[in-house]
Design an enzyme around this catalytic site. Structure first.
Site: not given
Length: 269
Positions: A158, A162
């Site tokens: 990600h 995040k």
């Protein structure tokens, strides 16, 4: 023609918040009636459309959910666990459908969400995309078909911002693999390894997280056996797919009785 159901979006300035607002206003099934942000946020009091760099939408950003709840039949929430738990209680009192995409929730958080679901519809998923939920089903079936000669590893990637790991989607996939083998993930969970860890434990399910750049979301479930590997993969290339799934869940939720549902329920999987 019946009035479109009203939607309030939590975390309006975030990546998902903006995408949800855009998707709601571009569609014709739901209408935006609330945009909520944390206390002290720069957007408070501004029209959310203007704050996003576009035209006015007639909805001012607020840090008080109570006023939007008088007009909203749906709350969509991709925020943080503490915010989501508090929102679940308020949404339940208002009998509003609560769509939860928040990840990183603890068992205690989920117990509180379950309590709220006794009074209102809650749809909660670590990932709202059709492809990922199909991947969950495939993972469960493959895990059931293969014995523990095949090691299972879940690898996810990600963007650099995040804050939780493994991702909610990775945990969904790990739960599906454990369910396929009829075991409890908590008993076989292996976090990312470092140092002299010793040999891999038979039957355990491993997790690795990559963080960098603007990666939207990538997930692989690896079944590594003697002489062969099976890799199930999903790549997200547009965050709009998560918003589309959330809005589908919202419309579906309006037709349901109170309860705690998943995207598998929404998609009939």
């Amino acid at each position: 023609m019946a009035e479109q159901p009203g939607v309030a979006v939590m975390g309006a300035s975030g990546r998902m918040g903006r995408m949800l607002i855009q998707s709601i206003t571009e569609g014709d099934k739901l209408r935006l009636v609330g945009a909520i942000e944390r206390a002290g946020h720069d957007w408070l009091g501004e029209d959310v459309g203007v704050a996003m760099g576009g035209t006015a939408l007639g909805v001012a950003v607020t840090d008080d959910l109570l006023d939007p709840l008088t007009k909203a039949r749906i709350i969509i929430d991709f925020t943080a666990p503490d915010v989501t738990v508090a929102t679940a209680a308020l949404a339940a009192q208002a009998r509003a459908v609560h769509i939860i995409g928040t990840t990183g929730m603890t068992e205690d958080d989920l117990t509180k969400v379950d309590a709220a679901a006794r009074h209102a519809v809650i749809v909660r998923a670590g990932n709202m995309s059709l492809g990922v939920n199909l991947l969950v089903q495939l993972t469960r079936k493959v895990a059931a078909a293969l014995d523990d000669d095949f090691d299972i590893e879940v690898v996810e990637a990600h963007h650099r911002h995040k804050v939780d790991a493994p991702s909610g989607t990775a945990l969904m996939l790990g739960e599906a693999a454990a369910d396929g083998r009829q075991i409890d993930l908590r008993d076989v969970y292996d976090a990312a390894r470092d140092g002299i860890t010793g040999a891999r434990s038979t039957g355990h399910i491993g997790f690795s997280a990559i963080r960098g750049g603007d990666i939207i979301g990538e997930h692989d479930v690896i079944f590594a056996g003697p002489g062969e590997r099976i890799v199930l993969s999903h790549r997200a290339s547009d965050r709009a797919l998560f918003a589309k799934g959330a809005l589908k869940a919202a419309s579906w939720g309006l037709q349901q009785e109170p309860g705690h549902y998943s995207m598998l329920d929404v998609l009939g999987l």
